[in-house]
Enzyme design. Structure first.
Site, PDB file in Angstrom:
ATOM      1  CG  ASP A  18      -1.970  -1.121   1.207  1.00 31.69           C
ATOM      2  OD1 ASP A  18      -1.924  -1.966   0.296  1.00 31.69           O
ATOM      3  OD2 ASP A  18      -2.795  -1.175   2.133  1.00 31.69           O
ATOM      4  CE  LYS A  54      -4.038  -4.226   1.489  1.00 32.03           C
ATOM      5  NZ  LYS A  54      -4.758  -3.176   2.220  1.00 32.03           N
ATOM      6  CB  CYS A  76      -2.079  -2.703   5.343  1.00 36.13           C
ATOM      7  SG  CYS A  76      -3.819  -2.194   5.257  1.00 36.13           S
TER       8      CYS A  76
HETATM    9  C1  VGL Z   1      -4.670   0.841   5.746  1.00 35.59           C
HETATM   10  C2  VGL Z   1      -6.240   1.751   7.132  1.00 35.59           C
HETATM   11  C3  VGL Z   1      -7.217   1.578   6.179  1.00 35.59           C
HETATM   12  C4  VGL Z   1      -3.238   0.465   5.519  1.00 35.59           C
HETATM   13  C5  VGL Z   1      -5.630   0.651   4.778  1.00 35.59           C
HETATM   14  O1  VGL Z   1      -2.816   0.343   4.348  1.00 35.59           O
HETATM   15  O2  VGL Z   1      -2.516   0.272   6.528  1.00 35.59           O
HETATM   16  N1  VGL Z   1      -4.977   1.390   6.916  1.00 35.59           N
HETATM   17  N2  VGL Z   1      -6.897   1.037   5.001  1.00 35.59           N
END
Ligand code: VGL
Ligand code: ZN
Length: 210
Positions: free
Chosen positions: A13, A111, A156
């Site tokens: 991410d 995801k 994540c």
């Molecule tokens: C994430 C919160 C919501 C992350 C993703 O990538 O850590 N955190 N969505």
């Protein structure tokens, strides 16, 4: 016989919404980009995950009346932290940072596409019902060691490492190639303790460069 003992890097991410200036910005998140670029050529295989939500995703506080980011609700029996709108499919905020070297990535696993369940881990959703296919993909490629980095440490990246470990991959967590959201200032520290107590090895990028 399939060649085995491969090492994979999982880049979690590294998207504009999680970087300074983004809607769910992780402080110093941009500092990990040169580190990730430097270590990529050490690996047999590189994959990335991409948070990829529909606009109506129920992890967004804005999709509930009178709820603010940071509050926790029950979402179909699973505790859910509510977040600012982030990483909406096709939006600029969902893109990977342009300085991140993507030239050797084998695959991208998206995801968080089911509006009713969040997905922190790159392997499974938070209810552990949906499977992104990452585990089978890595096994198919003969990977037995995974190295995890990216954003955010306390969400994540942590859950990707824990799930990878639980699937039987020897798992390494690259501490200087991740940063925490720290909704609570101790969250990053606590996540590292939890990760190492499970038998995941905490390393730094110097592990590859020495
Ligand atoms: C994430 C919160 C919501 C992350 C993703 O990538 O850590 N955190 N969505
Ligand atoms: Zn998300």
């Amino acid at each position: 016989m399939k060649k085995s003992n491969k090492e994979a890097l999982i880049i979690v991410d590294v998207q504009y919404d999680f970087l300074p200036g983004g809607s769910l910005a992780v402080s110093e998140g941009d500092q990990i980009i040169p580190i990730i670029n430097q270590i990529q050529d050490h690996f047999d295989l590189i994959v990335a995950t991409q948070d990829w939500h529909p606009a109506e995703h129920l992890s967004f506080a804005a999709n509930h009346s009178e709820k603010n980011p940071g509050e926790v609700i029950d979402l179909d029996g699973v505790p859910q932290v509510l977040w600012p709108v982030h990483c909406v499919q096709g939006s600029d905020g969902a893109d990977f940072h342009h300085q991140l070297d993507q030239s050797n990535w084998e695959a991208i696993f998206q995801k968080g596409t089911n509006p009713r369940v969040d997905s922190y881990s790159g392997f499974f959703d938070n209810a552990r019902r949906g499977d992104t296919g990452l585990g089978d993909f890595l096994r198919e490629k003969g990977v037995d060691r995974i190295f995890v980095c990216g954003l955010a440490l306390d969400y994540c990246v942590k859950f990707t490492a824990l799930d990878g470990h639980s699937l039987g991959f020897e798992t390494f967590f690259i501490q200087d190639a991740t940063r925490a959201v720290n909704l609570d200032p101790k969250d990053g520290e606590k996540a590292l303790q939890e990760i190492s107590s499970q038998g995941i090895q905490l390393i730094d990028s110097s592990y590859f460069l020495s």
